[in-house]
Design an enzyme around this catalytic site. Structure first.
Site, PDB file in Angstrom:
ATOM      1  N   SER A  84      91.730  24.009  37.408  1.00 47.44           N
ATOM      2  CA  SER A  84      91.756  25.466  37.607  1.00 47.44           C
ATOM      3  C   SER A  84      90.355  26.020  37.428  1.00 47.44           C
ATOM      4  O   SER A  84      89.565  25.496  36.634  1.00 47.44           O
ATOM      5  CB  SER A  84      92.682  26.130  36.579  1.00 47.44           C
ATOM      6  OG  SER A  84      92.509  27.535  36.607  1.00 47.44           O
TER       7      SER A  84
ATOM      8  N   TYR B 153      95.579  27.748  28.193  1.00 49.45           N
ATOM      9  CA  TYR B 153      95.745  27.128  29.518  1.00 49.45           C
ATOM     10  C   TYR B 153      94.382  26.658  30.043  1.00 49.45           C
ATOM     11  O   TYR B 153      94.260  25.519  30.529  1.00 49.45           O
ATOM     12  CB  TYR B 153      96.370  28.147  30.482  1.00 49.45           C
ATOM     13  CG  TYR B 153      96.341  27.734  31.935  1.00 49.45           C
ATOM     14  CD1 TYR B 153      97.284  26.848  32.438  1.00 49.45           C
ATOM     15  CD2 TYR B 153      95.369  28.240  32.805  1.00 49.45           C
ATOM     16  CE1 TYR B 153      97.252  26.468  33.774  1.00 49.45           C
ATOM     17  CE2 TYR B 153      95.336  27.869  34.138  1.00 49.45           C
ATOM     18  CZ  TYR B 153      96.278  26.985  34.622  1.00 49.45           C
ATOM     19  OH  TYR B 153      96.243  26.604  35.940  1.00 49.45           O
TER      20      TYR B 153
HETATM   21  N1  LIG Z   1      98.909  29.206  41.396  1.00 53.65           N
HETATM   22  C1  LIG Z   1      97.682  29.389  40.915  1.00 53.65           C
HETATM   23  O1  LIG Z   1      97.125  30.490  40.984  1.00 53.65           O
HETATM   24  C2  LIG Z   1      96.939  28.249  40.287  1.00 53.65           C
HETATM   25  C3  LIG Z   1      95.596  28.439  39.983  1.00 53.65           C
HETATM   26  C4  LIG Z   1      94.877  27.387  39.410  1.00 53.65           C
HETATM   27  C5  LIG Z   1      95.497  26.198  39.137  1.00 53.65           C
HETATM   28  N2  LIG Z   1      96.817  26.036  39.434  1.00 53.65           N
HETATM   29  C6  LIG Z   1      97.429  24.750  39.118  1.00 53.65           C
HETATM   30  O2  LIG Z   1      98.043  24.220  40.276  1.00 53.65           O
HETATM   31  C7  LIG Z   1      99.167  23.427  39.904  1.00 53.65           C
HETATM   32  C8  LIG Z   1     100.391  23.887  40.687  1.00 53.65           C
HETATM   33  O3  LIG Z   1     100.591  25.270  40.417  1.00 53.65           O
HETATM   34  P1  LIG Z   1     101.620  26.151  41.274  1.00 53.65           P
HETATM   35  O4  LIG Z   1     101.119  27.536  41.214  1.00 53.65           O
HETATM   36  O5  LIG Z   1     101.873  25.520  42.585  1.00 53.65           O
HETATM   37  O6  LIG Z   1     102.910  26.051  40.338  1.00 53.65           O
HETATM   38  P2  LIG Z   1     104.437  26.376  40.671  1.00 53.65           P
HETATM   39  O7  LIG Z   1     104.573  27.115  41.961  1.00 53.65           O
HETATM   40  O8  LIG Z   1     104.971  26.991  39.423  1.00 53.65           O
HETATM   41  O9  LIG Z   1     105.081  24.922  40.878  1.00 53.65           O
HETATM   42  C9  LIG Z   1     105.048  24.059  39.784  1.00 53.65           C
HETATM   43  C10 LIG Z   1     105.543  22.698  40.181  1.00 53.65           C
HETATM   44  O10 LIG Z   1     105.425  21.845  39.040  1.00 53.65           O
HETATM   45  C11 LIG Z   1     106.728  21.441  38.611  1.00 53.65           C
HETATM   46  N3  LIG Z   1     106.790  21.487  37.165  1.00 53.65           N
HETATM   47  C12 LIG Z   1     106.610  22.555  36.363  1.00 53.65           C
HETATM   48  N4  LIG Z   1     106.790  22.191  35.088  1.00 53.65           N
HETATM   49  C13 LIG Z   1     107.084  20.872  35.088  1.00 53.65           C
HETATM   50  C14 LIG Z   1     107.383  19.931  34.079  1.00 53.65           C
HETATM   51  N5  LIG Z   1     107.439  20.260  32.797  1.00 53.65           N
HETATM   52  N6  LIG Z   1     107.628  18.666  34.440  1.00 53.65           N
HETATM   53  C15 LIG Z   1     107.598  18.308  35.746  1.00 53.65           C
HETATM   54  N7  LIG Z   1     107.333  19.150  36.748  1.00 53.65           N
HETATM   55  C16 LIG Z   1     107.076  20.425  36.419  1.00 53.65           C
HETATM   56  C17 LIG Z   1     107.696  22.416  39.242  1.00 53.65           C
HETATM   57  O11 LIG Z   1     108.967  21.813  39.393  1.00 53.65           O
HETATM   58  P3  LIG Z   1     110.324  22.701  39.236  1.00 53.65           P
HETATM   59  O12 LIG Z   1     110.318  23.714  40.324  1.00 53.65           O
HETATM   60  O13 LIG Z   1     111.437  21.732  39.392  1.00 53.65           O
HETATM   61  O14 LIG Z   1     110.255  23.316  37.882  1.00 53.65           O
HETATM   62  C18 LIG Z   1     106.995  22.684  40.574  1.00 53.65           C
HETATM   63  O15 LIG Z   1     107.212  21.631  41.467  1.00 53.65           O
HETATM   64  C19 LIG Z   1      99.308  23.569  38.394  1.00 53.65           C
HETATM   65  O16 LIG Z   1      98.686  22.477  37.745  1.00 53.65           O
HETATM   66  C20 LIG Z   1      98.535  24.841  38.093  1.00 53.65           C
HETATM   67  O17 LIG Z   1      98.023  24.874  36.767  1.00 53.65           O
HETATM   68  C21 LIG Z   1      97.552  27.040  39.996  1.00 53.65           C
END
Ligand SMILES: NC(=O)c1ccc[n+]([C@@H]2O[C@H](COP(=O)([O-])OP(=O)(O)OC[C@H]3O[C@@H](n4cnc5c(N)ncnc54)[C@H](OP(=O)(O)O)[C@@H]3O)[C@@H](O)[C@H]2O)c1
Length: 247
Positions: free
Chosen positions: A139, A152
């Site tokens: 991130s 985080y």
């Molecule tokens: N979105 C942003 O702005 C952003 C920015 C910087 C970095 N990131 C990083 O990008 C990555 C993906 O983020 P996202 O925004 O796409 O998240 P998201 O839409 O919330 O999706 C999260 C994914 O991870 C799975 N997950 C969550 N908790 C879990 C657990 N305890 N064990 C196994 N699987 C789990 C979820 O599965 P379920 O649906 O089954 O729970 C889902 O497939 C993360 O590492 C996040 O920190 C995101």
């Protein structure tokens, strides 16, 4: 990526779904994991197979002891021969300032965002083929001070240090290890404050030099490159994919 197998943790929704779709479109057989939302995982598999790709969904709850071993046992049961690409994407947020971070929430965010990727790779050592790829989804919060999400941010700083060390450890096997650092991306994790709120969206867009909120595909395309042979000489790096946040 024909004949390559890819694991994408949290590949059922959001950024992980876009990564799974991108790697499948490039020809890889993709194993995507989910924790709770089986319907989203099934839908992602259907979207990939409808487009002629190959994908499997696995339930894998990360963030507790034995999580990585259980994930790989389920992976082995699919009958695939090893793995070529591991994308540690699953992650959770903790939007809480310093004074309000509870110890159990601190432990939980580190367990999902740092400990799980560590042991997913450790457990993969005998399965990950030489010349393989590891991509950790970090991130911009590891680079830009954001006290409102500091625990985080610390997880992602730790993940980047893991990337650095894994790159050195696995380099002799021709395995590259890199982080990709998104900025604000329009996924469910941000839906509550971002979607349908023009003011919030304008503010989020203003934080990126490129002037918009990120899309999952913006991140997936960078991962696609790092997972490809074109990126064979890039390892141990954090690739910023924030659209130029905090420049
Ligand atoms: N979105 C942003 O702005 C952003 C920015 C910087 C970095 N990131 C990083 O990008 C990555 C993906 O983020 P996202 O925004 O796409 O998240 P998201 O839409 O919330 O999706 C999260 C994914 O991870 C799975 N997950 C969550 N908790 C879990 C657990 N305890 N064990 C196994 N699987 C789990 C979820 O599965 P379920 O649906 O089954 O729970 C889902 O497939 C993360 O590492 C996040 O920190 C995101």
């Amino acid at each position: 990526m024909r004949n390559k197998n890819a694991l994408v943790t949290g590949g059922s929704r959001g950024i992980g779904r876009a990564i799974a779709e991108r790697l499948a479109a490039d020809g890889a057989t993709v194993v995507l994991t989910y924790a709770n939302d089986e319907a989203a995982a099934r839908e992602t598999v259907e979207r990939i197979t409808k487009d002629g790709g190959r994908a499997h969904a696995l339930h894998a709850e990360l963030g507790r002891h034995g999580d990585a071993a259980a994930l790989w046992a389920a992976y082995d049961a699919l009958g695939l021969d090893g793995v070529d690409i591991i994308v540690n994407n699953a992650g959770i947020g903790l939007p809480v300032p310093l004074g309000q971070v509870a110890e159990e929430d601190f432990d939980r965010v580190f367990a999902v965002n740092v400990r799980a990727p560590f042991f997913v790779v450790q457990e993969a050592l005998g399965r990950l083929r030489d010349g393989g790829r590891v991509v950790n989804i970090s991130s911009g919060a590891a680079r830009i001070a954001m006290p409102e999400i500091l625990a985080y941010g610390a997880t992602k700083g730790a993940l980047d240090t893991l990337t650095l060390n894994l790159a050195k450890a696995l380099g002799p096997r021709g395995i590259t290890v890199n982080s990709v650092a998104p900025g604000i991306v329009d996924t469910d994790v941000n839906a509550g404050w971002l979607r349908g709120n023009a003011e919030a969206e304008a503010h989020a867009a203003s934080l990126a030099a490129l002037g918009r909120v990120g899309r999952p595909e913006d991140i997936a395309d960078v991962v696609g490159f790092l997972a490809s042979d074109d990126a064979r000489w890039v390892t141990g790096r954090v690739v910023d994919a924030t659209g130029g946040a905090g420049l």
